[in-house]
Write a protein that holds these residues in place. Structure first.
Motif, mmCIF file in Angstrom:
data_model
loop_
_atom_site.group_PDB
_atom_site.id
_atom_site.type_symbol
_atom_site.label_atom_id
_atom_site.label_comp_id
_atom_site.label_asym_id
_atom_site.label_seq_id
_atom_site.Cartn_x
_atom_site.Cartn_y
_atom_site.Cartn_z
ATOM 1 N N VAL A 12 0.835 -1.209 0.000
ATOM 2 C CA VAL A 12 0.000 0.000 0.000
ATOM 3 C C VAL A 12 0.864 1.251 0.000
ATOM 4 C CG1 VAL A 12 -1.934 -1.067 1.216
ATOM 5 C CG2 VAL A 12 -0.089 0.009 2.530
ATOM 6 N N GLY A 13 0.213 2.389 -0.227
ATOM 7 C CA GLY A 13 0.871 3.675 -0.088
ATOM 8 C C GLY A 13 0.695 4.192 1.328
ATOM 9 N N LEU A 14 1.724 4.837 1.854
ATOM 10 C CA LEU A 14 1.629 5.421 3.202
ATOM 11 C C LEU A 14 1.925 6.909 3.122
ATOM 12 C CD1 LEU A 14 3.589 3.032 5.616
ATOM 13 C CD2 LEU A 14 1.108 3.115 5.212
ATOM 14 N N ASP A 15 1.187 7.654 3.930
ATOM 15 C CA ASP A 15 1.515 9.066 4.149
ATOM 16 C C ASP A 15 2.097 9.121 5.561
ATOM 17 O OD1 ASP A 15 1.326 11.799 4.976
ATOM 18 O OD2 ASP A 15 0.010 12.125 3.238
ATOM 19 N N VAL A 16 3.365 9.443 5.649
ATOM 20 C CA VAL A 16 4.080 9.348 6.922
ATOM 21 C C VAL A 16 4.224 10.740 7.530
ATOM 22 C CG1 VAL A 16 6.208 8.513 8.020
ATOM 23 C CG2 VAL A 16 5.369 7.409 5.932
ATOM 24 N N ALA A 17 3.972 10.843 8.824
ATOM 25 C CA ALA A 17 4.124 12.135 9.499
ATOM 26 C C ALA A 17 5.588 12.585 9.469
ATOM 27 C CB ALA A 17 3.649 12.019 10.948
ATOM 28 N N ARG B 127 12.651 7.207 16.102
ATOM 29 C CA ARG B 127 11.381 7.944 16.146
ATOM 30 C C ARG B 127 10.240 6.993 15.831
ATOM 31 N NH1 ARG B 127 14.062 11.398 17.448
ATOM 32 N NH2 ARG B 127 14.525 13.496 16.701
ATOM 33 N N MET B 128 9.181 7.083 16.592
ATOM 34 C CA MET B 128 7.959 6.386 16.218
ATOM 35 C C MET B 128 7.025 7.441 15.656
ATOM 36 S SD MET B 128 7.988 3.160 16.684
ATOM 37 C CE MET B 128 6.926 2.027 17.506
ATOM 38 N N VAL B 129 6.677 7.294 14.361
ATOM 39 C CA VAL B 129 5.806 8.309 13.771
ATOM 40 C C VAL B 129 4.576 7.632 13.185
ATOM 41 C CG1 VAL B 129 7.724 9.861 13.251
ATOM 42 C CG2 VAL B 129 6.962 8.247 11.538
ATOM 43 N N GLN B 130 3.508 8.398 13.154
ATOM 44 C CA GLN B 130 2.274 7.812 12.656
ATOM 45 C C GLN B 130 2.251 7.889 11.123
ATOM 46 O OE1 GLN B 130 -1.522 9.275 14.156
ATOM 47 N NE2 GLN B 130 -1.892 7.154 14.786
ATOM 48 N N ALA B 131 1.599 6.919 10.532
ATOM 49 C CA ALA B 131 1.454 6.897 9.080
ATOM 50 C C ALA B 131 0.045 6.419 8.750
ATOM 51 C CB ALA B 131 2.486 5.965 8.465
ATOM 52 N N GLU B 132 -0.442 6.869 7.608
ATOM 53 C CA GLU B 132 -1.791 6.480 7.226
ATOM 54 C C GLU B 132 -1.768 5.801 5.859
ATOM 55 O OE1 GLU B 132 -4.647 9.677 7.396
ATOM 56 O OE2 GLU B 132 -6.028 8.578 6.097
ATOM 57 N N VAL B 133 -2.561 4.772 5.728
ATOM 58 C CA VAL B 133 -2.669 4.097 4.435
ATOM 59 C C VAL B 133 -3.496 4.987 3.505
ATOM 60 C CG1 VAL B 133 -3.505 2.048 3.228
ATOM 61 C CG2 VAL B 133 -2.494 1.831 5.518
ATOM 62 N N VAL B 134 -2.891 5.365 2.378
ATOM 63 C CA VAL B 134 -3.550 6.311 1.462
ATOM 64 C C VAL B 134 -3.578 5.768 0.037
ATOM 65 C CG1 VAL B 134 -2.948 8.355 2.817
ATOM 66 C CG2 VAL B 134 -1.363 7.519 1.062
ATOM 67 N N GLU B 135 -4.309 6.451 -0.819
ATOM 68 C CA GLU B 135 -4.407 6.082 -2.234
ATOM 69 C C GLU B 135 -3.067 6.276 -2.933
ATOM 70 O OE1 GLU B 135 -7.125 5.216 -4.016
ATOM 71 O OE2 GLU B 135 -8.912 6.233 -3.249
ATOM 72 N N LYS B 136 -2.795 5.406 -3.896
ATOM 73 C CA LYS B 136 -1.688 5.599 -4.824
ATOM 74 C C LYS B 136 -2.315 5.892 -6.190
ATOM 75 C CE LYS B 136 -0.078 1.543 -4.455
ATOM 76 N NZ LYS B 136 0.279 0.427 -5.089
ATOM 77 N N PRO B 137 -1.636 6.451 -7.138
ATOM 78 C CA PRO B 137 -0.321 7.083 -7.003
ATOM 79 C C PRO B 137 -0.383 8.366 -6.188
ATOM 80 C CG PRO B 137 -1.218 7.447 -9.195
ATOM 81 C CD PRO B 137 -2.159 6.513 -8.502
#
Ligand SMILES: Cc1cc2nc3c(=O)[nH]c(=O)nc-3n(C[C@H](O)[C@H](O)[C@H](O)COP(=O)(O)OP(=O)(O)OC[C@H]3O[C@@H](n4cnc5c(N)ncnc54)[C@H](O)[C@@H]3O)c2cc1C
Lengths: 536, 402
Positions: free
Chosen positions: B305-310, B377-387
């Motif tokens: 999946v695609g991730l958007d990482v903080a 670092r522990m950072v939050q990430a969200e599963v997002v649409e690609k591309p």
């Protein structure tokens, strides 16, 4: 501390034979707090892992010559590097062809692909699949090396647990690979290689390790496993890599000897054991050729099973069926060895100038048919007229083996019978065997013969006499499925314990078999320590 | 002087040189070459940033000669390929290209690549891995020939908003008429080249295919044609950045070919890689179909999946967890990038079920080296649409000049 004469001292364990496995076992037991004495028939230690100087300023690896199988856990636990052991990987290898072409093996993956493509584009790409499948099988087998094989007929907690362990590993391979394993362990090397390669030279090159030390041809079922056996080792985690022990293979045994002595153990050379002493079905010690008797409640034999039970024990002390199976154990000699001092580096007509492939293992058998014909000679009771050779020039890499500019060459020869059809071995026949090998090599190298300063020629008969390996079989018994795992050496006796209490086996006749691996010695020592409750 | 003449034997110089090698060496300011599919290729010419922005702002030129190419020919070529790959090859018209994957019988990906239909019975398969033995084994029973032609073709990717204009300047008259995945044939001062509107950047762009002995000539003309519109040679680092934005997978990074896995569970199916749209269950039998049908019914165990990482630190090789405490591991990042165009910290990751659902929140464990001091670092990430980046210009025909 044990005195230099050792004889008056009492020992917890006597190990008969200072082959590398005997020494490995001795090290582990001594380190666990037992007082161990090693008795060696020769006036030097090492058995088939030995370095000797037979010509001024040259050192030969007289028997074994390359290292890969020696378990890294053993090197580390016994601190062998501290005691002088260094293993240096060598690169590549080649097979020279009768038509003047060659196939080289290069470490660099791209160079290798382009090299194999010269013979077959398809094989160049199939090679990756081949390596992958071999790696998959090695991954399964490797963890089994340093474990006592479970007895599948037993209901003991330990056996069942071990069987479960193997079963789980087997299952973890995945369905397809499980099928592959069963095929792998039973197929011929030729059939196995046919599944990947189309070019004769590629198959011939890889088939080499399936016949080394084996009285079988590349088309005999079971040889695919022997091929795998040669891939099981690693150097610094490079699986399947082979190298030189700096100073020759004796460096392995010498480091073991040094580690053993450093932990307080005693070795007596020139102490040939004539009998295991048995009282009331229990071993009590050994008698030497000199008549001297030494006592210990635990005795371990580093000799092969035949020598141990048929020649060094009274038949009356052993169960008959067991003895019968020992008699039937396959331990046919099929290999010879030439160690050659050279005045310079040979030139090879088939190898392009500047190719590093001559720094690895070199061969001159370019078809499976030629290999099979070599085996046919053995079956007929004569040495191969066109032998398969595994030849290396370690002095190109190891500076300790020969003076500068001069070279030591090790030539392992397949096939050479233990018994000739036309009567016993004689010095003349030994020389004729050597000449056959030298002529075969000289066909690929015009200046080879003129460089020879000295050659040690060893037939299976010589190897038996000097090293004590029955029939000169390099693995202390053939590596076929019927003699592996819980069937090695004898079904029901695969757990290093002999049918006489207190007597153990630690030679290559036991699981996981031959080669300078140390695993049988390690496993046998663990069996003793468990029995003596020295470990949890 | 031809490049071949300067080459040493393979045991001294194992990597091949592409026909553009001499040109590349002149332009490479770092002498930073890397091995790619048996060739030596440029990693960075000047700086990865400059090269990245050439693709997104003007035009980047990438030498893709090492891409492995197979010519598949014969009356049964179409049927053979339809058996081999997961998409419906019957739908591929002459002079069209399709992106596809192909699997083993277990439905695990052997490779991904592009399939070019050059004529009624002639195709090119471009792939990352060499696999002639597999392709030939799969051809048993089909009247086809399969031949590796990698060394017979030189290729350049010309990618970015000014690429169409530049190619028109080069003399590729009518190139603006090519729709995405179209193939056209052109001539540059009498030298015939093939162009396809394809690429690995997710942007407007073309790939130019030519005979190796004309490679330097085309390169020189192309650079001259693009001089006023910001053309520049780019290396594999810049390419990697743009392909992550485009959500394209890179073999050896995002997945390993089932041909080379040694450990169990390392193989990937197209469904796991989120390539469901490439699998045509309706076209009839193809390699791996049965296994994929079963997997689809069962549901995949993990998915790419695609991730958007903080934050702004790329999550290279980060392990993923359900909680900040890091107790339950649920996946790992395969590719990561701070996207200069999207101004987002993005990543591709393999995530276990059910955490791969769109909108899922996961935690990424990132290690930072700050002047040789490592920080975690522990950072939050969200599963997002690609591309992550899909500009309209990639599809518009005819494209704008810039
Ligand atoms: C020619 C040749 C080449 C080889 N090449 C390689 C190679 O390159 N790489 C590799 O990994 N393996 C190779 N091998 C195999 C490997 O060397 C052997 O499998 C291994 O060394 C056997 O070790 P071991 O300790 O089990 O037995 P051995 O080395 O046979 O040790 C047995 C010891 O017992 C002693 N002994 C025998 N009888 C008595 C007695 N009555 N009293 C006291 N002591 C006795 C012997 O002298 C010997 O020291 C080769 C073997 C040979 C023969």
């Amino acid at each position: 501390m044990s005195g230099a004469n050792g004889a008056t001292k009492s020992y917890d364990v006597i190990v008969v034979g200072a082959g590398h496995n005997g020494l490995v076992a001795a090290c582990y037991m001594q380190r666990a707090g037992l007082n161990v004495l090693v008795l060696e028939r020769n006036d030097y230690i090492g058995g088939a892992a030995v370095s000797r100087s037979l010509y001024p300023e040259f050192t030969y690896s007289n028997c074994s010559y390359v290292c890969s199988l020696l378990r890294p856990e053993i090197m580390r636990q016994l601190e062998l590097p501290k005691h002088g052991l260094q293993i240096i990987p060598y690169e590549g290898g080649c097979t020279m062809m009768q038509d003047g072409n060659h196939l080289a093996l290069y470490d660099n993956h791209d160079a290798l692909r382009r090299e194999i493509s010269r013979h077959s584009k398809r094989d160049a790409e199939a090679y990756d699949r081949y390596s992958r499948d071999v790696m998959r099988q090695c991954k399964f087998i490797k963890p089994l090396l340093l474990r006592e094989p479970p007895d599948p007929t037993s209901f003991k907690w330990r056996d069942i647990n071990e069987l479960l362990y193997i079963g789980k590993r087997f299952h973890n391979m995945g369905e397809e690979r499980m099928y592959d394993t069963v095929r792998f362990w039973t197929m011929s090397a030729a059939d196995f290689l046919d599944e990947y390669f189309e070019s004769e030279i590629v198959k011939a090159h890889f088939a080499g390790s399936s016949i080394i030390g084996t009285a079988l041809g590349p088309r005999s079922p079971g040889t695919a496993y022997v091929l795998l056996h040669h891939y099981m080792g690693d150097i610094d985690d490079t699986v399947g890599a082979w190298g030189f022990a700096r100073g020759g293979m004796g460096a392995v045994s010498n480091a073991l000897g040094s580690s053993f002595k450093a932990s307080g153990g005693t070795i007596r050379e020139a102490a040939s054991v004539s009998k295991f002493l048995v009282r009331n079905e229990r071993v009590v010690g050994v008698a030497l050729d000199s008549g001297e008797e030494l006592y210990a409640s635990t005795v371990m034999s580093n000799m092969d099973v035949k020598r141990t039970f048929l020649e060094t024990m009274d038949a009356g002390d052993l169960p008959s069926e067991f003895l019968d199976q020992v008699r039937k154990f396959k331990i046919r000699g099929s290999s010879g060895k030439l160690n050659i001092a050279l005045d310079g580096l040979p030139e090879w007509t088939a190898i392009p100038k500047g190719s590093p492939c001559t720094r690895g293992d070199m061969h001159i058998t370019d078809t499976l048919d030629m290999m099979e014909r070599a085996y046919d000679d053995w079956k007929a009771g004569r040495w191969s007229q066109r032998p398969y050779v595994d030849m290396l020039i370690p002095s190109q890499i190891d500076p300790t083996m020969a003076p500068p500019g001069k070279h030591y060459m090790s030539v392992f020869v397949q096939y050479c019978p233990y018994e000739l059809a036309d009567g016993p071995w004689t010095p003349e026949k030994r020389k004729a065997f050597g000449d056959t090998v030298i002529d075969a090599i000289a066909r690929q190298s015009p200046n080879f013969k003129s460089l020879i300063l000295h050659a040690e020629i060893r037939t299976p008969w010589d190897i038996e006499r000097e090293v004590g390996l029955t029939e000169g079989n390099i693995f202390q018994g053939e590596l076929t499925m019927d003699q592996l795992l819980f069937n090695r050496p004898i079904p029901g006796y695969a757990q290093y314990r002999a049918p006489v209490r207190g007597l153990y086996m630690c030679g290559s006749s036991t699981h996981p078999g031959g080669g300078v691996m140390g695993a049988p010695g390690h496993n046998a020592a663990q069996a003793v320590l468990r029995d003596l409750k020295k470990v949890a | 002087m031809s490049v071949k003449e300067t080459e040493l034997p393979h045991f001294k110089q194992p990597l091949l040189r592409t026909p553009f090698h001499n040109r590349a060496r002149e332009l490479s300011q770092h002498d930073s070459f890397v091995a790619w599919a048996g060739y030596t290729t440029v990693d960075v010419f000047t700086t990865p940033e400059q090269e990245y922005f050439a693709v997104r702002n003007a035009t980047g030129v990438f030498d893709l000669t090492p891409m492995v190419k197979y010519r598949i020919k014969g009356p049964a070529a179409g049927r053979y390929l339809n058996h081999l790959v997961t998409r419906d090859v019957a739908k591929l018209k002459v002079n069209r290209v399709m992106y596809t994957v192909w699997c083993n019988d277990n439905g695990h990906i052997l490779d991904d690549g592009t399939l070019f239909r050059l004529g009624e019975d002639e195709y090119w398969l471009c792939s990352a891995e060499r696999q002639i033995d597999w392709l030939l084994d799969a051809a048993i029973g089909y009247d086809v020939t399969v031949e590796e032609v990698t060394e017979q073709v030189a290729a350049l990717a010309v990618q970015g908003p000014t690429s169409c204009w530049i190619l028109k300047q080069l003399g590729l008259a009518g190139i603006e008429q090519l729709k995405p995945f179209d193939i056209g044939r052109f001539a540059v001062e009498g030298v015939e080249v093939m162009a396809s509107r394809t690429g690995f950047t997710g942007d407007l762009g073309y790939e130019i295919w030519m005979p190796p002995d004309k490679a330097e000539f085309i390169w020189d003309r192309l650079m001259e044609a693009g001089r006023l519109r910001g053309i520049r040679a780019i290396g594999s680092q810049a390419l990697n950045a743009v392909r992550i934005e485009a959500g394209f997978l890179m073999p050896h990074y995002d997945f390993v070919s089932a041909e080379s896995t040694v450990r169990l569970g390392r193989d990937r199916s197209p469904l796991e890689l989120g390539l469901d749209w490439l699998v045509d269950f309706k076209k009839g039998h193809f390699n791996g179909r049965r296994a994929l049908v079963a997997e689809q019914a069962r549901g995949v165990a993990r998915r790419l999946v695609g991730l958007d990482v903080a934050g702004n630190k790329p999550a290279h090789s980060a392990l993923l967890y359900t909680e900040e405490s890091g107790r339950q591991e649920i996946g790992f990042v395969t590719s990561a990038l701070w996207s200069p165009t999207c101004k987002r910290n993005i990543a591709l990751a393999i995530v276990n079920a059910p955490h791969f659902a769109l909108g899922s929140k996961v935690w990424a464990e990132i290690y930072l080296n700050r002047e040789l001091v490592w920080e975690r670092r522990m950072v939050q990430a969200e599963v997002v649409e690609k591309p992550f980046f899909a500009p309209e210009r990639r599809r518009v025909t005819p494209p704008a000049d810039r």
